[in-house]
Design an enzyme around this catalytic site. Structure first.
Site, PDB file in Angstrom:
ATOM      1  N   GLU A 166     -44.443  -2.733  25.591  1.00 41.96           N
ATOM      2  CA  GLU A 166     -45.855  -2.351  25.411  1.00 41.96           C
ATOM      3  C   GLU A 166     -46.824  -3.150  26.282  1.00 41.96           C
ATOM      4  O   GLU A 166     -47.793  -3.729  25.797  1.00 41.96           O
ATOM      5  CB  GLU A 166     -46.245  -2.492  23.924  1.00 41.96           C
ATOM      6  CG  GLU A 166     -45.397  -1.618  23.017  1.00 41.96           C
ATOM      7  CD  GLU A 166     -45.620  -1.878  21.530  1.00 41.96           C
ATOM      8  OE1 GLU A 166     -46.473  -2.694  21.185  1.00 41.96           O
ATOM      9  OE2 GLU A 166     -44.920  -1.247  20.721  1.00 41.96           O
ATOM     10  N   ASN A 207     -40.022  -0.924  27.586  1.00 46.34           N
ATOM     11  CA  ASN A 207     -40.138  -0.106  26.372  1.00 46.34           C
ATOM     12  C   ASN A 207     -41.609   0.082  25.995  1.00 46.34           C
ATOM     13  O   ASN A 207     -42.379  -0.874  26.005  1.00 46.34           O
ATOM     14  CB  ASN A 207     -39.397  -0.852  25.243  1.00 46.34           C
ATOM     15  CG  ASN A 207     -39.213  -0.028  23.994  1.00 46.34           C
ATOM     16  OD1 ASN A 207     -38.694   1.095  24.051  1.00 46.34           O
ATOM     17  ND2 ASN A 207     -39.610  -0.574  22.851  1.00 46.34           N
ATOM     18  N   HIS A 243     -42.656   7.113  17.954  1.00 45.44           N
ATOM     19  CA  HIS A 243     -43.037   7.204  16.536  1.00 45.44           C
ATOM     20  C   HIS A 243     -43.935   8.440  16.427  1.00 45.44           C
ATOM     21  O   HIS A 243     -44.953   8.522  17.116  1.00 45.44           O
ATOM     22  CB  HIS A 243     -43.795   5.950  16.094  1.00 45.44           C
ATOM     23  CG  HIS A 243     -42.945   4.717  16.182  1.00 45.44           C
ATOM     24  ND1 HIS A 243     -41.985   4.424  15.248  1.00 45.44           N
ATOM     25  CD2 HIS A 243     -42.879   3.739  17.116  1.00 45.44           C
ATOM     26  CE1 HIS A 243     -41.379   3.300  15.584  1.00 45.44           C
ATOM     27  NE2 HIS A 243     -41.898   2.862  16.719  1.00 45.44           N
ATOM     28  N   GLU A 273     -37.178   4.393  19.406  1.00 42.03           N
ATOM     29  CA  GLU A 273     -37.749   4.076  18.080  1.00 42.03           C
ATOM     30  C   GLU A 273     -38.205   5.331  17.351  1.00 42.03           C
ATOM     31  O   GLU A 273     -39.218   5.319  16.644  1.00 42.03           O
ATOM     32  CB  GLU A 273     -38.937   3.114  18.232  1.00 42.03           C
ATOM     33  CG  GLU A 273     -38.622   1.837  18.968  1.00 42.03           C
ATOM     34  CD  GLU A 273     -39.766   0.834  19.019  1.00 42.03           C
ATOM     35  OE1 GLU A 273     -40.740   0.974  18.246  1.00 42.03           O
ATOM     36  OE2 GLU A 273     -39.697  -0.094  19.832  1.00 42.03           O
ATOM     37  N   ASP A 275     -39.093   8.109  14.864  1.00 40.75           N
ATOM     38  CA  ASP A 275     -39.181   8.486  13.454  1.00 40.75           C
ATOM     39  C   ASP A 275     -40.310   9.508  13.364  1.00 40.75           C
ATOM     40  O   ASP A 275     -41.193   9.529  14.219  1.00 40.75           O
ATOM     41  CB  ASP A 275     -39.368   7.289  12.506  1.00 40.75           C
ATOM     42  CG  ASP A 275     -40.537   6.389  12.845  1.00 40.75           C
ATOM     43  OD1 ASP A 275     -41.342   6.746  13.732  1.00 40.75           O
ATOM     44  OD2 ASP A 275     -40.665   5.327  12.219  1.00 40.75           O
TER      45      ASP A 275
END
Ligand code: 9MR
Length: 358
Positions: A166, A207, A243, A273, A275
């Site tokens: 990030e 990432n 996400h 990641e 979800d």
């Protein structure tokens, strides 16, 4: 009187016995069902692909079903928090590998690849580092030592590292952080170089979130990585966090375009990641939401599988019992009792039916 009392005890004992038999039969039926279906990891393995989940050392310790489900279903795990700077390096001259070791040991025992998360981030900076007023040279040395100690410890055991996490703003500029302020923009290529020196065989990733589409942030990242590649920075891939929410559609067309664009630079992409929250829209029925979530999971996996560059599909957890998000989001593929949800079956049939056209 005495006879009646004994009769009552005998009936009660029989009732308990009957209940135990019913529970046992039900449990064996469930176990049989689980044993008979192939696991996601077996289906993925056939295609040389990784399906994974973020794991948490505390839950590994205390929850047998959590361990069993992870062991059975995934062939890749990410440390959710245990390798973050403040956890693993709490004092200047002290590292604490106890929790990270638990995850690595678990994964090695279960023949799972490990994604190390994360070496350099603006967040999770320990107090000693925040308050240290270190010079640029001192910060470079601290970061180099940190990276090389952590990567060195797990050399040959961690398959891929999220080296930098990030580092970009929405508009593609570099995000403010202690690293940018003290070392300057070269903290990023330096971090990759130091990680590569410590384990030349580990795959090294950048990432981030919001880079799975075609937008200013992913465009800027692409240009930056093109430069890094030209300058021989040892970077192997990009992690897409993803996400997501069912009410915010994932554009699969753009997802594919952005993966292939990075693939064109010789980079891998891993979904790192994923979800998918289901709390909104509130007026939809639970089953409509579950169906929509399943469609999104399947669409994301199908898109990843359709691109040669996309090599892994990792979710940010495995069960709705443990999620960093609000529990009402129910964002994962097993419910709180470890029953596979529609989203699980959507991934299952995507892996089962799809012969990967790479
Ligand atoms: O799931 C993680 C949560 O338990 C932590 O409190 C939080 C702060 O460290 O980080 C969460 O994981 C984040 C990941 O490390 C980076 N991408 C966003 C994830 C969700 O916030």
């Amino acid at each position: 009187m005495i006879n009646q009392k004994y009769l009552k005890i005998i009936f009660a004992a029989l009732a308990i016995l009957l209940l135990l038999v019913i529970v046992y039969v039900f449990q064996s039926m469930q176990d049989k069902e689980v044993k008979e279906r192939p696991a996601l990891r077996e289906l993925a393995h056939k295609e040389g692909f990784y399906i994974g989940a973020a794991v948490n050392a505390d839950y590994l310790d205390k929850d047998g079903l959590y361990r069993k489900t992870l062991d059975r279903e995934v062939n890749m795990v990410t440390a959710e928090n245990e390798m973050k700077f403040d956890v693993i390096h709490p004092e200047k001259y002290r590292y604490d590998f106890s929790k990270a070791d638990k995850i690595v040991d678990f994964a090695l025992k279960n023949r799972q690849k490990v994604r190390g998360h994360t070496l350099v981030w603006f967040h999770r900076i320990p107090e000693w580092l925040k308050k240290g007023r270190f010079s640029r040279d001192e910060m470079k040395l601290i970061l180099k030592n940190h990276i090389q100690t952590v990567v060195g410890r797990y050399r040959g055991q961690v398959y891929a590292w999220d080296v930098v996490n990030e580092a970009l703003n929405e508009d593609g500029s570099l995000r403010d952080s202690i690293w940018l302020r003290t070392i300057g923009p070269e903290y990023i290529p330096l971090a990759f170089k130091w990680a590569h020196e410590a384990d030349p065989n580990a795959l090294l990733f950048y990432n981030d979130y919001g880079i799975e589409g075609m937008n200013p942030k992913s465009n800027a990242l692409y240009e930056r990585l093109k430069q890094y590649k030209m300058n021989h920075v040892p970077i192997d891939g990009v992690g897409y966090q993803m996400h997501s929410w069912i009410n915010r559609a994932i554009d699969f067309h753009d997802l594919k375009k952005s993966i292939d664009r990075l693939g064109g630079l010789g980079l891998q992409v891993q979904v790192t990641e994923l979800d998918i929250g289901t709390a909104e829209p509130v007026q939809s029925s639970q089953s409509a939401k579950a169906k929509k979530q399943a469609d999104y999971y399947a669409g994301a996996l199908r898109t990843c599988l359709s691109s040669k560059a996309c090599t892994a599909f990792v979710m940010w957890g495995i069960t709705d019992k443990y999620t960093f998000r609000n529990k009402v989001e129910k964002p994962l593929i097993f419910d709180g009792t470890y029953k596979p949800k529609k989203s699980y079956w959507a991934l299952f049939s995507t892996l089962e039916n799809k012969k990967i056209e790479k």
